[in-house]
Write an enzyme that holds these catalytic residues in place. Sequence first.
Site: not given
Length: 217
Positions: A53, A55, A78, A87
């Site tokens: 992801h 992040e 998330c 995250c």
Amino acid sequence: MFTSADYRFMDAALALAQAQLGRTAPNPAVGCIIVRDGVIAGWGATADGGRPHAERRALDQAGPLACTGRAYVTLEPCAFHGQTPPCASALIEAGVDTVLIACLDEHPKVAGRGVALLRDAGIAVETGLRNREAARLYAGFFHRLRTGQPLVYLDANPARYDAMLTEAAMHATAAELDRLGAAGMNRVCVAPNSPLALHLVEAGLVHTPEAAAHTAR
């Protein structure tokens, strides 16, 4: 109150996300910028295939400079453990001071939970920075969450879409959209002025987004 620097950093995060459109399904394309003392320390976008992801990639690049920094994220981090840890937890563990979020997530496992995790950990959270632009970016993802089908756009260039509809979908459009949605496709396109495009327009199944433009600040 957002500053001119806040707008610039979020614009950079949005640009990272936009560059990954069509490459991250079933996940949405997210951009993240980590700033420390007014200088970008790390950046990242959702990788091809949806992982890692944004992040996580930005935090890995920033390393210890993320501590006490500001994170600019285009979509709410998330808050659940899927194939990767949340995250929101990664931002907490990195010790960021503030998280600025353009758009809240409509995913039922997130939907405010990411913000709540961050705030419960003592992190300042600000939402709504470039919300209009981010909402356009995630219109397809949110549409799939609500309907089970991807959003259809009129566009002859499939480069930034998860799939392109062909004339084969003419007589079983709903079934094809259901199939693509089940496969995690968020945004699909159809060639303008084609028989299929005309059919989809008449059926009210084509999305006509506003032109994407950022207001200089």
